[in-house]
Scaffold this active site. Structure first.
Site, short mmCIF file in Angstrom:
data_model
loop_
_atom_site.label_atom_id
_atom_site.label_comp_id
_atom_site.label_asym_id
_atom_site.label_seq_id
_atom_site.Cartn_x
_atom_site.Cartn_y
_atom_site.Cartn_z
N HIS A 64 82.41 60.15 3.59
CA HIS A 64 82.97 58.88 4.04
C HIS A 64 81.90 57.79 4.11
O HIS A 64 80.70 58.07 4.22
CB HIS A 64 83.61 59.05 5.42
N GLU A 94 85.09 67.23 10.57
CA GLU A 94 83.70 67.52 10.90
C GLU A 94 83.65 68.56 12.01
O GLU A 94 84.65 68.80 12.72
CB GLU A 94 82.98 66.24 11.33
#
Length: 205
Positions: free
Chosen positions: A9, A85
């Site tokens: 990202h 994550e």
């Protein structure tokens, strides 16, 4: 041959400060710089061509990055919760220096063993590896022979690369994956993978 194009990202407000930002804390979106990085990555992917599907972490920064690519490529986005994550427990929002100062023994244990969690009941790297492996296997079965864009975070993407290289767990901490970087893995058979590019940031100027 199945190809996974791995896109980290774009930047969030926490990224330049190198603060741990996992799935157990806040869920920041992209900063203005991160949105520019996402656009640049989307343009690079359009020039590359050949991408047939996009899958992303559910976290806001990844979904925003993935949707820039989807708009540019004319594809839909599928969310997979297991691409999130790691949960960094009590370390969420801290820099490594702050973790070293406040939780030195726990940090040493975490760096030494994939079985050790962060302070405060976070996720072990073994747990991350287990769910990322399941995602990989599902993608290879669902998209055999195709190219898939995987939008995720440092931990899961490093894990995919480590597994492809059949490298030991500690190698996770020796890979640089910059914000909005691209890496590419190909798979020719179960257990047979090749890393073609790592941390490509040429599109970021």
């Amino acid at each position: 041959m199945t190809t996974l194009v791995l896109l980290r990202h774009g930047e969030t407000p926490l990224t330049p400060q190198r603060r741990l930002s996992g799935s157990g804390g806040s869920d920041p979106g992209l900063s203005p710089a991160g949105r520019g990085q996402a656009r640049a990555a989307a343009d690079a992917l359009a020039r590359r061509g050949g991408i047939g599907a996009i899958v992303t972490s559910p976290m806001r920064r990844c979904q925003e990055t993935a949707h820039w690519a989807a708009a540019r490529l004319g594809l839909s986005v599928r969310v997979d919760r297991d691409l999130r994550e790691a949960d960094f427990g009590a370390w969420e929002g801290l820099t490594f220096a702050q973790v070293r100062e406040r939780h030195p023994d726990d940090l040493d244990a975490w760096l030494a063993s994939p079985e050790s969690p962060p302070s405060g009941g976070g996720e072990t790297m073994r747990q991350v590896t287990r769910r990322v492996t399941a995602v990989r296997d599902e993608l290879l079965a669902r998209h055999a022979g195709a190219t898939v864009l995987v939008v995720s975070h440092v931990g899961p993407l490093r894990t995919l690369i480590r597994l492809a290289l059949q490298a030991p767990p500690h190698t996770l901490f020796h890979m640089e994956l910059a914000a909005a970087s691209l890496s590419t893995l190909t798979y020719t058979a179960p257990g047979e993978a090749m890393l073609h590019s790592l941390n490509d940031t040429h599109h970021l100027g």
